[in-house]
Scaffold this motif. Structure first.
Motif, PDB file in Angstrom:
ATOM      1  N   ALA A 137       0.840  -1.204   0.000  1.00 16.33           N
ATOM      2  CA  ALA A 137       0.000   0.000   0.000  1.00 16.33           C
ATOM      3  C   ALA A 137       0.874   1.253   0.000  1.00 16.33           C
ATOM      4  O   ALA A 137       0.572   2.237  -0.701  1.00 16.33           O
ATOM      5  CB  ALA A 137      -0.929  -0.007   1.205  1.00 16.33           C
ATOM      6  N   ALA A 138       1.973   1.208   0.766  1.00 17.26           N
ATOM      7  CA  ALA A 138       2.909   2.335   0.774  1.00 17.26           C
ATOM      8  C   ALA A 138       3.565   2.503  -0.592  1.00 17.26           C
ATOM      9  O   ALA A 138       3.824   3.633  -1.035  1.00 17.26           O
ATOM     10  CB  ALA A 138       3.967   2.125   1.858  1.00 17.26           C
ATOM     11  N   ALA A 139       3.836   1.385  -1.271  1.00 15.96           N
ATOM     12  CA  ALA A 139       4.439   1.450  -2.601  1.00 15.96           C
ATOM     13  C   ALA A 139       3.506   2.132  -3.591  1.00 15.96           C
ATOM     14  O   ALA A 139       3.939   2.948  -4.418  1.00 15.96           O
ATOM     15  CB  ALA A 139       4.781   0.036  -3.085  1.00 15.96           C
ATOM     16  N   VAL A 140       2.220   1.807  -3.525  1.00 17.82           N
ATOM     17  CA  VAL A 140       1.238   2.444  -4.407  1.00 17.82           C
ATOM     18  C   VAL A 140       1.174   3.942  -4.131  1.00 17.82           C
ATOM     19  O   VAL A 140       1.109   4.767  -5.052  1.00 17.82           O
ATOM     20  CB  VAL A 140      -0.154   1.806  -4.230  1.00 17.82           C
ATOM     21  CG1 VAL A 140      -1.208   2.557  -5.034  1.00 17.82           C
ATOM     22  CG2 VAL A 140      -0.127   0.339  -4.654  1.00 17.82           C
ATOM     23  N   TYR A 141       1.231   4.300  -2.851  1.00 17.92           N
ATOM     24  CA  TYR A 141       1.221   5.717  -2.479  1.00 17.92           C
ATOM     25  C   TYR A 141       2.457   6.428  -3.025  1.00 17.92           C
ATOM     26  O   TYR A 141       2.358   7.537  -3.579  1.00 17.92           O
ATOM     27  CB  TYR A 141       1.171   5.849  -0.958  1.00 17.92           C
ATOM     28  CG  TYR A 141       1.296   7.276  -0.471  1.00 17.92           C
ATOM     29  CD1 TYR A 141       0.198   8.131  -0.454  1.00 17.92           C
ATOM     30  CD2 TYR A 141       2.534   7.778  -0.028  1.00 17.92           C
ATOM     31  CE1 TYR A 141       0.313   9.446  -0.019  1.00 17.92           C
ATOM     32  CE2 TYR A 141       2.658   9.082   0.407  1.00 17.92           C
ATOM     33  CZ  TYR A 141       1.544   9.913   0.410  1.00 17.92           C
ATOM     34  OH  TYR A 141       1.674  11.209   0.840  1.00 17.92           O
ATOM     35  N   MET A 142       3.621   5.795  -2.891  1.00 16.40           N
ATOM     36  CA  MET A 142       4.855   6.392  -3.409  1.00 16.40           C
ATOM     37  C   MET A 142       4.798   6.535  -4.925  1.00 16.40           C
ATOM     38  O   MET A 142       5.227   7.543  -5.483  1.00 16.40           O
ATOM     39  CB  MET A 142       6.054   5.530  -3.010  1.00 16.40           C
ATOM     40  CG  MET A 142       6.310   5.439  -1.517  1.00 16.40           C
ATOM     41  SD  MET A 142       6.967   6.952  -0.799  1.00 16.40           S
ATOM     42  CE  MET A 142       8.602   6.991  -1.511  1.00 16.40           C
TER      43      MET A 142
END
Length: 350
Positions: free
Chosen positions: A248-253
Motif C-alpha cells: 500500500a505504501a508502494a502504491v502511495y509512493m
C-alpha cells in the motif's frame, strides 16, 4: 472502467513473452528437481524428493516480476507518455501489480500440478504422505503474493533500475539480520522460523512439507516431522500484513512519484541512507568484531556509499558511518553475546 480494461489487456499482451519464459522456468525446475532415484551398491532403489523447488521458483518469480513490472517507469523517456495517459497513477500501479500476480498464480499452479502428478506414482512405493501438499501450495502462494507486494516498495522508491534491484535485495536481508540479533540477544530459543522474513518463509514452508511428505520412507532415514504450530501461523499472518502494508505504501509512493528524479541517483530516506547504516551496524553487532578483519567491514561500507553517490565524493555523514563501522568491527567483542550476558541471558541462539 473501459479505459482500465483496455490498458490491462494491452499490458498483459505486452508481457506475454516474459510470462512464457517464467512459466517454462517453473515447469522445468519442478520437472527435473522434484524426484530422483538411484540404485545403491546392494541393488536397492533409493528415491530422493525435493519440494524446495516450489519455494525457490516463487522467490525467483516474485523478484523478477516485481522488477520487470515497474522497470519501464525508471526510464525517463517513457514517463511523459505513461503519465499523460488519462488514467490515475494508482490505477496504473494496481494494473501492473495484478498483471504480475496473475502470472505468478498461473505459473505456480501449473508447476504444482505437474509436480503433484510426478509424485503420485510413488505414493504407495515410498509411503508418501501427500496431505501437506495442498496446504503448502496455498501457503506458498499467499506468502509469495505478499512478498511480491513487499518487493515493489524498495523498487519504486529507487530512482533507477539498478538501485531498485539493490534495494529489493537489502530489504529482503535486513529483517533476517535484525531478527537474528533480537533472537540472540534475548535468548529466544523457540522463535518461529517463519519470523525471519517472507522470502525465507517460502523456502522453509517447502522444506517443512518435504519433511512431512517423506517422514514414513524406510530408505530415507530419520526425518524430523515439522508441524505448523501457533507461532508459525502468527508469524506468517504478521509478515503477510507487513507485506500488504508495504505494498500500500508502494502504491502511495508511485502515485506521488517525482518524475524529474527518475533515472538519477536514489535519494529517498527509505533507500541507501537508511539501509547502509542499518545493515552494516547489524552485521557488526551480530558477528562481532575482529582486529584487522574489521577493515573489510569498512571497505564494504565505503563501496556501498560509492554506489549510492555514484563516485568517491562522499558526504560527511557517509564518512562518519564508515569510520564508526570500521572501529566497531575491529574491536574484538561479540556485542550480542555481551549484551545477552549483561541482561542475564547466558544461552542464546543465532
Amino acid at each position: 472502467m473501459d479505459l482500465v480494461k483496455r490498458y490491462s489487456v494491452y499490458h498483459f499482451k505486452k508481457t506475454l513473452i516474459r510470462f512464457a519464459v517464467i512459466l517454462l522456468y517453473c515447469l522445468v525446475v519442478v520437472n527435473f528437481g522434484i524426484h530422483e532415484s538411484f540404485d545403491s551398491w546392494d541393488g536397492e532403489t533409493h528415491h530422493y524428493f525435493s519440494l524446495g523447488c516450489y519455494g525457490v521458483s516463487m522467490l525467483f518469480m516474485c523478484f523478477v516480476v516485481a522488477v520487470m513490472e515497474f522497470a519501464e517507469f525508471k526510464n525517463r523517456r517513457n514517463l511523459d507518455s505513461w503519465f499523460s495517459f488519462p488514467l490515475d497513477r494508482w490505477k496504473i500501479a494496481l494494473i501492473h501489480y495484478i498483471n504480475g500476480a496473475v502470472e505468478i498464480i498461473v505459473a505456480h499452479t501449473l508447476s504444482f500440478i505437474l509436480g503433484y502428478s510426478k509424485l503420485l506414482p510413488f505414493v504407495k512405493e515410498c509411503d508418501l504422505d501427500m496431505r501437506g501438499m495442498f496446504p503448502m501450495f496455498f501457503l506458498i502462494l499467499i506468502m509469495g503474493l505478499c512478498y511480491y507486494g513487499f518487493l515493489l516498495f524498495p523498487f519504486i522508491v529507487a530512482n533507477n533500475t539498478f538501485d531498485g534491484i539493490f534495494f529489493a535485495v537489502l530489504y529482503s536481508l535486513v529483517p533476517s539480520v535484525i531478527i537474528s540479533i533480537l533472537t540472540a540477544a534475548f535468548g529466544i530459543r523457540n522463535l518461529s522460523e517463519y519470523s525471519v522474513g517472507l522470502g525465507y518463509g517460502l523456502i522453509d514452508e517447502a522444506d517443512r512439507c518435504q519433511s512431512n511428505l517423506t517422514r514414513n520412507m524406510s530408505n530415507w532415514g530419520d526425518v524430523r516431522y515439522k508441524p505448523l504450530e501457533g507461532g508459525d501461523i502468527a508469524s506468517i499472518i504478521i509478515w503477510c500484513v507487513i507485506g500488504a502494508t508495504v505494498f500500500a505504501a508502494a502504491v502511495y509512493m508511485f502515485n506521488n512519484l517525482k518524475t524529474e528524479k527518475v533515472g538519477g541517483p536514489s535519494d529517498s530516506i527509505f533507500g541507501y541512507r537508511t539501509l547502509i547504516p542499518i545493515l552494516m551496524f547489524s552485521l557488526v553487532l551480530l558477528w562481532g568484531g575482529t582486529v584487522g578483519f574489521g577493515i573489510i567491514y569498512g571497505i564494504a561500507t565505503f563501496l556501498l556509499y560509492v554506489v549510492l553517490r555514484r563516485g568517491v565524493k562522499l558526504k560527511l555523514p557517509d564518512i562518519i558511518i564508515i569510520v564508526i563501522v570500521t572501529i566497531l568491527a575491529n574491536i574484538p567483542v561479540n556485542y550480542v553475546y555481551e549484551f545477552a550476558n549483561l541482561i542475564g541471558r547466558n544461552t542464546w541462539d543465532v
